[in-house]
Enzyme design. Structure first.
Site, PDB file in Angstrom:
ATOM      1  N   ASN A  59     -15.081 -24.846   8.541  1.00  0.00           N
ATOM      2  CA  ASN A  59     -14.167 -25.932   8.143  1.00  0.00           C
ATOM      3  C   ASN A  59     -12.727 -25.572   8.467  1.00  0.00           C
ATOM      4  O   ASN A  59     -11.943 -26.421   8.893  1.00  0.00           O
ATOM      5  CB  ASN A  59     -14.335 -26.245   6.652  1.00  0.00           C
ATOM      6  CG  ASN A  59     -15.509 -27.172   6.391  1.00  0.00           C
ATOM      7  OD1 ASN A  59     -15.427 -28.367   6.617  1.00  0.00           O
ATOM      8  ND2 ASN A  59     -16.607 -26.609   5.950  1.00  0.00           N
TER       9      ASN A  59
ATOM     10  N   LEU B 294     -15.236 -20.034  -2.751  1.00  0.00           N
ATOM     11  CA  LEU B 294     -16.195 -19.862  -3.859  1.00  0.00           C
ATOM     12  C   LEU B 294     -15.575 -19.060  -5.002  1.00  0.00           C
ATOM     13  O   LEU B 294     -16.035 -17.983  -5.341  1.00  0.00           O
ATOM     14  CB  LEU B 294     -17.463 -19.182  -3.325  1.00  0.00           C
ATOM     15  CG  LEU B 294     -18.191 -19.946  -2.230  1.00  0.00           C
ATOM     16  CD1 LEU B 294     -19.408 -19.178  -1.760  1.00  0.00           C
ATOM     17  CD2 LEU B 294     -18.579 -21.342  -2.710  1.00  0.00           C
TER      18      LEU B 294
ATOM     19  N   GLY C 264     -15.953 -19.964   7.664  1.00  0.00           N
ATOM     20  CA  GLY C 264     -14.714 -20.582   8.120  1.00  0.00           C
ATOM     21  C   GLY C 264     -14.861 -21.691   9.147  1.00  0.00           C
ATOM     22  O   GLY C 264     -13.912 -22.003   9.867  1.00  0.00           O
TER      23      GLY C 264
ATOM     24  N   HIS D 280     -16.829 -30.730  -0.399  1.00  0.00           N
ATOM     25  CA  HIS D 280     -18.117 -30.393  -1.007  1.00  0.00           C
ATOM     26  C   HIS D 280     -19.219 -31.024  -0.156  1.00  0.00           C
ATOM     27  O   HIS D 280     -19.106 -32.210   0.208  1.00  0.00           O
ATOM     28  CB  HIS D 280     -18.186 -30.899  -2.456  1.00  0.00           C
ATOM     29  CG  HIS D 280     -19.473 -30.559  -3.120  1.00  0.00           C
ATOM     30  ND1 HIS D 280     -19.762 -29.288  -3.588  1.00  0.00           N
ATOM     31  CD2 HIS D 280     -20.579 -31.306  -3.369  1.00  0.00           C
ATOM     32  CE1 HIS D 280     -20.981 -29.277  -4.088  1.00  0.00           C
ATOM     33  NE2 HIS D 280     -21.500 -30.488  -3.975  1.00  0.00           N
TER      34      HIS D 280
ATOM     35  N   GLU E 153     -18.489 -32.874   7.321  1.00  0.00           N
ATOM     36  CA  GLU E 153     -17.422 -31.979   6.827  1.00  0.00           C
ATOM     37  C   GLU E 153     -16.306 -31.786   7.839  1.00  0.00           C
ATOM     38  O   GLU E 153     -15.108 -31.921   7.485  1.00  0.00           O
ATOM     39  CB  GLU E 153     -18.013 -30.618   6.457  1.00  0.00           C
ATOM     40  CG  GLU E 153     -18.997 -30.672   5.304  1.00  0.00           C
ATOM     41  CD  GLU E 153     -19.549 -29.325   4.972  1.00  0.00           C
ATOM     42  OE1 GLU E 153     -18.788 -28.350   4.949  1.00  0.00           O
ATOM     43  OE2 GLU E 153     -20.764 -29.230   4.718  1.00  0.00           O
TER      44      GLU E 153
ATOM     45  N   ASN F 292     -10.623 -30.213  -1.934  1.00  0.00           N
ATOM     46  CA  ASN F 292     -11.827 -29.403  -1.720  1.00  0.00           C
ATOM     47  C   ASN F 292     -12.831 -30.209  -0.921  1.00  0.00           C
ATOM     48  O   ASN F 292     -12.905 -31.440  -1.064  1.00  0.00           O
ATOM     49  CB  ASN F 292     -12.447 -29.030  -3.081  1.00  0.00           C
ATOM     50  CG  ASN F 292     -13.734 -28.213  -2.932  1.00  0.00           C
ATOM     51  OD1 ASN F 292     -13.742 -27.190  -2.278  1.00  0.00           O
ATOM     52  ND2 ASN F 292     -14.804 -28.715  -3.539  1.00  0.00           N
TER      53      ASN F 292
ATOM     54  N   ASP G  53     -15.954 -29.773  -8.765  1.00  0.00           N
ATOM     55  CA  ASP G  53     -16.390 -30.907  -7.920  1.00  0.00           C
ATOM     56  C   ASP G  53     -16.236 -32.244  -8.646  1.00  0.00           C
ATOM     57  O   ASP G  53     -17.154 -33.073  -8.654  1.00  0.00           O
ATOM     58  CB  ASP G  53     -17.863 -30.717  -7.516  1.00  0.00           C
ATOM     59  CG  ASP G  53     -18.091 -29.402  -6.818  1.00  0.00           C
ATOM     60  OD1 ASP G  53     -19.172 -28.813  -7.009  1.00  0.00           O
ATOM     61  OD2 ASP G  53     -17.179 -28.949  -6.116  1.00  0.00           O
TER      62      ASP G  53
HETATM   63  C1  GRF Z   1     -19.507 -25.592   3.666  1.00  0.00           C
HETATM   64  O1  GRF Z   1     -20.807 -26.115   3.622  1.00  0.00           O
HETATM   65  C2  GRF Z   1     -18.670 -26.298   2.637  1.00  0.00           C
HETATM   66  O2  GRF Z   1     -19.022 -27.631   2.418  1.00  0.00           O
HETATM   67  C3  GRF Z   1     -18.977 -25.533   1.410  1.00  0.00           C
HETATM   68  O3  GRF Z   1     -19.135 -24.179   1.814  1.00  0.00           O
HETATM   69  C4  GRF Z   1     -19.465 -24.147   3.173  1.00  0.00           C
HETATM   70  C5  GRF Z   1     -18.364 -23.359   3.855  1.00  0.00           C
HETATM   71  O4  GRF Z   1     -18.602 -23.275   5.165  1.00  0.00           O
HETATM   72  N1  GRF Z   1     -17.909 -25.686   0.455  1.00  0.00           N
HETATM   73  P1  GRF Z   1     -17.446 -22.662   6.117  1.00  0.00           P
HETATM   74  O5  GRF Z   1     -16.955 -21.383   5.487  1.00  0.00           O
HETATM   75  O6  GRF Z   1     -16.351 -23.687   6.187  1.00  0.00           O
HETATM   76  O7  GRF Z   1     -18.146 -22.463   7.417  1.00  0.00           O
END
Ligand code: GRF
Length: 207
Positions: free
Chosen positions: A14, A91, A12, A110, A181, A108, A151
């Site tokens: 992000n 995921l 989490g 990536h 990110e 999303n 993607d």
């Molecule tokens: C991140 O690297 C994101 O780019 C990818 O999965 C990871 C998730 O990280 N989709 P978090 O759960 O946001 O820490």
């Protein structure tokens, strides 16, 4: 006020970047209405609870088929009046019914510069392992609209990150998160919520 639903599966970070950027005013006119994870023990749900946000678990495994899971997710999005869906380390292979219902309203993040190192099977550390195996000197992250292919939808923002000598997948992952990110996902949300993103002939543009 634009309400967003954030879908997560892991740590989490992000999600935390979005929470923090709403709190400091970088993301305007937006609130996180709900955080949804397919993993009940995802630390991202802990982050949501700590921020006082509704945290919900909905996993495909809890439903008899993909249609049932899709209906449940759409029901949650509608219950919380979410107009933008954000996949932040989510995921799950998303049923087409959700993508149709929220066409060009799902984004999303990536951890590569799409179309490189992406698609089915490219997630988490596997992405950075692929970048290192290819000998790339530059990588980065991409925020894109979600369509029926993994993607693949219109790219909204990208940010390049240097690959350094001696990088391991873990070191590179951290650098891509910190330098790309956690910056472009909040920026993309803000742009969309300000009505500055539009799609023309399959290409996303910013006005
Ligand atoms: C991140 O690297 C994101 O780019 C990818 O999965 C990871 C998730 O990280 N989709 P978090 O759960 O946001 O820490």
């Amino acid at each position: 006020m634009q309400k967003i639903a954030v879908c997560v599966s892991g740590g989490g970070t992000n999600l935390q970047a979005i929470i923090d950027k709403i709190a400091d005013g970088t993301i305007k006119n937006t609130e996180i209405a709900v955080v949804i994870s397919n993993k009940k023990d995802a630390f991202a749900l802990e982050r949501a609870r700590s921020a006082g946000l509704p945290a919900v678990c909905a996993s495909p495994k809890d439903y008899p088929d993909r249609e049932g899971f899709a209906d449940a997710m759409i029901g949650i999005f509608k219950e919380y009046d979410a107009s933008l869906i954000v996949f932040a380390g989510y995921l799950v292979v998303v049923p087409g019914k959700i993508i149709k219902e929220y066409k060009n309203r799902i984004i999303n993040i990536h951890p590569s510069l799409i179309p490189a190192h992406c698609g089915m099977g490219y997630y988490g550390l596997k992405v950075h392992e692929s970048v290192l195996a290819a000998g790339n000197k530059v990588t980065g992250a991409t925020v894109h609209f979600v369509d029926e292919e993994a993607d693949h939808g219109p790219i909204i923002l990208q940010k390049a990150v240097e690959v350094c000598e001696g990088d391991t997948p873990e070191i590179l992952q951290r650098r891509v998160m910190e330098q790309a990110e956690w910056k472009i996902l909040p920026e993309a949300i803000n742009l969309i919520c300000e009505g500055r993103v539009y799609i023309e002939n399959g290409i996303a543009h910013i006005k």
